[in-house]
Enzyme design. Structure first.
Site, PDB file in Angstrom:
ATOM      1  N   ARG A 138      -6.889   5.729  -5.292  1.00  0.00           N
ATOM      2  CA  ARG A 138      -6.497   4.566  -6.088  1.00  0.00           C
ATOM      3  C   ARG A 138      -7.533   3.453  -5.977  1.00  0.00           C
ATOM      4  O   ARG A 138      -7.826   2.780  -6.951  1.00  0.00           O
ATOM      5  CB  ARG A 138      -5.136   4.077  -5.586  1.00  0.00           C
ATOM      6  CG  ARG A 138      -4.756   2.701  -6.062  1.00  0.00           C
ATOM      7  CD  ARG A 138      -3.262   2.557  -6.172  1.00  0.00           C
ATOM      8  NE  ARG A 138      -2.684   3.639  -6.953  1.00  0.00           N
ATOM      9  CZ  ARG A 138      -1.463   4.151  -6.746  1.00  0.00           C
ATOM     10  NH1 ARG A 138      -0.703   3.677  -5.783  1.00  0.00           N
ATOM     11  NH2 ARG A 138      -1.015   5.130  -7.504  1.00  0.00           N
ATOM     12  N   TYR A 139      -8.025   3.234  -4.775  1.00  0.00           N
ATOM     13  CA  TYR A 139      -8.983   2.157  -4.550  1.00  0.00           C
ATOM     14  C   TYR A 139     -10.392   2.762  -4.508  1.00  0.00           C
ATOM     15  O   TYR A 139     -10.556   3.930  -4.143  1.00  0.00           O
ATOM     16  CB  TYR A 139      -8.681   1.468  -3.217  1.00  0.00           C
ATOM     17  CG  TYR A 139      -7.292   0.884  -3.118  1.00  0.00           C
ATOM     18  CD1 TYR A 139      -6.980  -0.319  -3.737  1.00  0.00           C
ATOM     19  CD2 TYR A 139      -6.293   1.533  -2.393  1.00  0.00           C
ATOM     20  CE1 TYR A 139      -5.714  -0.866  -3.635  1.00  0.00           C
ATOM     21  CE2 TYR A 139      -5.022   0.988  -2.286  1.00  0.00           C
ATOM     22  CZ  TYR A 139      -4.728  -0.214  -2.904  1.00  0.00           C
ATOM     23  OH  TYR A 139      -3.482  -0.749  -2.801  1.00  0.00           O
ATOM     24  N   ARG A 142     -11.578   4.120  -0.692  1.00  0.00           N
ATOM     25  CA  ARG A 142     -10.722   4.808   0.273  1.00  0.00           C
ATOM     26  C   ARG A 142      -9.711   5.722  -0.414  1.00  0.00           C
ATOM     27  O   ARG A 142      -9.323   5.474  -1.546  1.00  0.00           O
ATOM     28  CB  ARG A 142     -10.013   3.807   1.184  1.00  0.00           C
ATOM     29  CG  ARG A 142      -9.218   2.742   0.476  1.00  0.00           C
ATOM     30  CD  ARG A 142      -9.163   1.500   1.382  1.00  0.00           C
ATOM     31  NE  ARG A 142      -8.240   0.488   0.910  1.00  0.00           N
ATOM     32  CZ  ARG A 142      -8.528  -0.396  -0.041  1.00  0.00           C
ATOM     33  NH1 ARG A 142      -9.681  -0.354  -0.655  1.00  0.00           N
ATOM     34  NH2 ARG A 142      -7.641  -1.301  -0.387  1.00  0.00           N
ATOM     35  N   CYS A 151       8.371  15.543   8.314  1.00  0.00           N
ATOM     36  CA  CYS A 151       8.384  14.469   9.307  1.00  0.00           C
ATOM     37  C   CYS A 151       9.299  14.902  10.454  1.00  0.00           C
ATOM     38  O   CYS A 151      10.095  15.823  10.293  1.00  0.00           O
ATOM     39  CB  CYS A 151       8.969  13.188   8.719  1.00  0.00           C
ATOM     40  SG  CYS A 151       7.979  12.461   7.414  1.00  0.00           S
ATOM     41  N   CYS A 155      13.404   9.382   6.927  1.00  0.00           N
ATOM     42  CA  CYS A 155      13.931   8.030   6.743  1.00  0.00           C
ATOM     43  C   CYS A 155      14.643   7.959   5.404  1.00  0.00           C
ATOM     44  O   CYS A 155      14.111   8.412   4.393  1.00  0.00           O
ATOM     45  CB  CYS A 155      12.797   7.011   6.742  1.00  0.00           C
ATOM     46  SG  CYS A 155      11.830   7.051   8.245  1.00  0.00           S
ATOM     47  N   CYS A 158      12.734   6.557   2.334  1.00  0.00           N
ATOM     48  CA  CYS A 158      11.413   7.151   2.078  1.00  0.00           C
ATOM     49  C   CYS A 158      10.970   6.975   0.620  1.00  0.00           C
ATOM     50  O   CYS A 158      11.699   7.300  -0.311  1.00  0.00           O
ATOM     51  CB  CYS A 158      11.444   8.639   2.406  1.00  0.00           C
ATOM     52  SG  CYS A 158       9.832   9.417   2.168  1.00  0.00           S
ATOM     53  N   ARG A 160       8.330   8.540  -0.572  1.00  0.00           N
ATOM     54  CA  ARG A 160       7.793   9.834  -1.042  1.00  0.00           C
ATOM     55  C   ARG A 160       8.867  10.905  -1.010  1.00  0.00           C
ATOM     56  O   ARG A 160       8.588  12.070  -0.766  1.00  0.00           O
ATOM     57  CB  ARG A 160       6.583  10.252  -0.208  1.00  0.00           C
ATOM     58  CG  ARG A 160       5.371   9.499  -0.618  1.00  0.00           C
ATOM     59  CD  ARG A 160       4.060  10.056  -0.160  1.00  0.00           C
ATOM     60  NE  ARG A 160       3.139   8.956  -0.311  1.00  0.00           N
ATOM     61  CZ  ARG A 160       2.593   8.278   0.678  1.00  0.00           C
ATOM     62  NH1 ARG A 160       2.790   8.656   1.930  1.00  0.00           N
ATOM     63  NH2 ARG A 160       1.830   7.238   0.445  1.00  0.00           N
ATOM     64  N   ASP A 321      10.094  -0.057  -2.161  1.00  0.00           N
ATOM     65  CA  ASP A 321       9.725   0.428  -3.496  1.00  0.00           C
ATOM     66  C   ASP A 321      10.963   0.825  -4.301  1.00  0.00           C
ATOM     67  O   ASP A 321      11.933   1.328  -3.735  1.00  0.00           O
ATOM     68  CB  ASP A 321       8.819   1.673  -3.375  1.00  0.00           C
ATOM     69  CG  ASP A 321       7.441   1.322  -2.848  1.00  0.00           C
ATOM     70  OD1 ASP A 321       6.961   0.211  -3.128  1.00  0.00           O
ATOM     71  OD2 ASP A 321       6.838   2.185  -2.167  1.00  0.00           O
ATOM     72  N   ASP A 358       3.982  -2.911  -3.680  1.00  0.00           N
ATOM     73  CA  ASP A 358       3.134  -1.871  -4.267  1.00  0.00           C
ATOM     74  C   ASP A 358       3.442  -1.894  -5.759  1.00  0.00           C
ATOM     75  O   ASP A 358       4.566  -1.594  -6.165  1.00  0.00           O
ATOM     76  CB  ASP A 358       3.432  -0.502  -3.624  1.00  0.00           C
ATOM     77  CG  ASP A 358       2.163   0.307  -3.411  1.00  0.00           C
ATOM     78  OD1 ASP A 358       1.336   0.347  -4.347  1.00  0.00           O
ATOM     79  OD2 ASP A 358       2.003   0.882  -2.324  1.00  0.00           O
ATOM     80  N   LYS A 365      -1.343  -2.218  -3.581  1.00  0.00           N
ATOM     81  CA  LYS A 365      -0.653  -3.231  -2.774  1.00  0.00           C
ATOM     82  C   LYS A 365      -1.046  -4.639  -3.224  1.00  0.00           C
ATOM     83  O   LYS A 365      -2.226  -4.979  -3.230  1.00  0.00           O
ATOM     84  CB  LYS A 365      -1.005  -3.033  -1.311  1.00  0.00           C
ATOM     85  CG  LYS A 365      -0.524  -1.702  -0.776  1.00  0.00           C
ATOM     86  CD  LYS A 365      -1.002  -1.484   0.656  1.00  0.00           C
ATOM     87  CE  LYS A 365      -0.607  -0.125   1.162  1.00  0.00           C
ATOM     88  NZ  LYS A 365      -1.373   0.967   0.524  1.00  0.00           N
TER      89      LYS A 365
HETATM   90  C1  LIG Z   1      -1.908   1.942   1.100  1.00  0.00           C
HETATM   91  C2  LIG Z   1      -2.878   2.801   0.459  1.00  0.00           C
HETATM   92  C3  LIG Z   1      -4.207   2.839   0.903  1.00  0.00           C
HETATM   93  C4  LIG Z   1      -4.711   1.982   2.041  1.00  0.00           C
HETATM   94  O1  LIG Z   1      -4.626   0.635   1.690  1.00  0.00           O
HETATM   95  P1  LIG Z   1      -5.080  -0.488   2.729  1.00  0.00           P
HETATM   96  O2  LIG Z   1      -4.663  -1.780   2.075  1.00  0.00           O
HETATM   97  O3  LIG Z   1      -6.552  -0.368   2.867  1.00  0.00           O
HETATM   98  O4  LIG Z   1      -4.387  -0.234   4.017  1.00  0.00           O
HETATM   99  C5  LIG Z   1      -5.073   3.678   0.240  1.00  0.00           C
HETATM  100  N1  LIG Z   1      -4.673   4.431  -0.783  1.00  0.00           N
HETATM  101  C6  LIG Z   1      -3.405   4.405  -1.261  1.00  0.00           C
HETATM  102  C7  LIG Z   1      -3.044   5.259  -2.421  1.00  0.00           C
HETATM  103  C8  LIG Z   1      -2.462   3.590  -0.639  1.00  0.00           C
HETATM  104  O5  LIG Z   1      -1.192   3.586  -1.079  1.00  0.00           O
END
Ligand SMILES: *Cc1c(COP(=O)(O)O)cnc(C)c1O
Length: 395
Positions: A138-139, A142, A151, A155, A158, A160, A321, A358, A365
């Site tokens: 998404r980002y 990362r 798990c 929970c 959850c 997911r 969520d 989110d 986020k």
């Molecule tokens: C939460 C998340 C991350 C990590 O986000 P940070 O703000 O860097 O902790 C990376 N990818 C996805 C899809 C996420 O939901």
């Protein structure tokens, strides 16, 4: 339960620190007849804990007095996100109070089958942003790798739940199941951070975790590894010397732990977090804001203070969520903002997490919180501090 007490005493005595901080509570668990003859070595064996998880009404009624809402909820919760409670977590439940914060997180209730109009199967649109199986990108820099769909405990809130639960997984344990994800990470040099979550990656065997870590560490542009887990809270027995020594080799590796309530920070949980911290693994916490569980500022403050004492840095508080069947857990956003207002400035900055929503549909986020900028004009900011006093900053 004398066996758990014996193990705790033994572990606590092994700590070399001359100052032994004792909990105000005499015991942080209930003695349950069902477990009175369990060998302490079995109790401390995480495989025993997994094998003996509470998955049926019959066993759970030997631990707590079920309410009609819970009985109906358990009947409905089959398949995805089935009920699964470690014996360890079972001993932390209030047997008579259905409002017990740990009980509400673990025992299904009939309210889970009420689906509100705005609730979704995949609220964060993770499936849409998945360039390879088990991977969410998404980002820009990362990725999120979903290492397992299982798990220690499921929970009830959850996010997911579309994936996670006690079901057969097609390609479970096939060592090649991450090949496409690994290839994708290799092919994108912008990816410098890999977050391994799930499910709970620490539910896998040490060898499986290590094989995954090895493959990711071998990618030269990946600088930073993280694990998202709840086992230090739901199955602290999983944090063994062997696991910790293995994880240590893949530094820098950070661990984010899902904590929601101060009652989760038991003596046994502290031992698990201590082992990780002693191995030089930085620890963070992620909490989900849950109605009637941690939605009061004093509870959240107690949680973040106790987390700092066990060297866990509060990282995020998530707005719950809009995932199907969680309406009974969701609070208004104002509740979260008010918690942030009561933390920032009033306590150590290290104790203050970021409250995020989110963005439904895949926005990622988004931080939300009190507004400290009252006005902003050319070269001039009018600000307020945590006490509401007004200050002008000239640029
Ligand atoms: C939460 C998340 C991350 C990590 O986000 P940070 O703000 O860097 O902790 C990376 N990818 C996805 C899809 C996420 O939901």
């Amino acid at each position: 339960m004398s066996n758990l007490q014996a193990v705790e005493n033994q572990k606590l005595q092994q700590e070399s620190s001359p100052v032994v901080r004792t909990s105000k509570r005499q015991r942080d668990y209930q003695q349950i007849a069902l477990y009175k003859d369990v060998n302490p070595l079995d109790w401390e064996d995480w495989h025993w804990q997994i094998k003996n998880r509470i998955c049926t009404k019959d066993v759970l009624t030997q631990v707590i007095t079920l309410t009609p809402d819970e009985e109906k909820g358990i009947d409905k919760a089959k398949g995805r996100l089935s009920m699964s409670i470690t014996p360890y977590w079972g001993t932390l439940l209030d047997p008579e109070d259905a409002g017990c914060p740990l009980r509400r997180q673990a025992v299904p209730v009939i309210q889970e089958s009420i689906i509100a109009p705005h609730e979704m199967t995949d609220p964060c649109a993770e499936d849409r942003d998945s360039p390879a199986p088990h991977l969410v990108h998404r980002y820009p820099d990362r990725v999120l790798l979903l290492a397992t769909e299982h798990c220690a405990m499921y929970c009830r809130h959850c996010t997911r739940r579309r994936l996670v639960g006690d079901h057969e997984t097609k390609d479970a344990n096939s060592p090649s199941r991450f090949d496409a994800a690994i290839e994708y990470i290799k092919s994108d040099r912008k990816i410098r951070d890999v977050l391994i979550s799930g499910g709970d990656p620490l539910i896998l065997e040490d060898e499986e975790i290590e094989s995954l870590l090895q493959k990711i560490r071998a990618i030269s542009h990946v600088e930073f590894l993280r694990l998202g887990t709840r086992v230090p809270v739901t199955l602290p027995q999983r944090i063994t010397e062997k696991l910790v020594n293995m994880l240590k080799k893949y530094s820098p590796l950070w661990v984010s732990i899902h904590f929601n309530h101060p009652k989760e920070i038991t003596k046994r949980c502290k031992i698990a977090c201590d082992m990780l911290a002693e191995a030089g693994i930085p620890l963070g916490s992620q909490s989900v804001l849950l109605k009637g569980i941690n939605d009061r500022p004093y509870i959240m403050k107690k949680l973040v203070h106790e987390l700092l004492q066990i060297r866990v840095r509060p990282y995020y508080i998530y707005q719950c969520d809009p995932v199907r069947g969680t309406q009974h857990f969701r609070t208004p956003v104002a509740v979260g903002i008010n918690i942030m207002e009561k933390l920032r400035g009033h306590t150590s900055g290290y104790a203050v997490p970021t409250y995020v929503i989110d963005g439904p549909g895949g926005g990622g986020k988004i931080p939300v919180g009190p507004n400290y900028i009252l006005s902003q004009a050319k070269g001039k900011y009018v600000l307020r501090n945590y006490k509401g006093k007004i200050y002008t900053y000239l640029e």
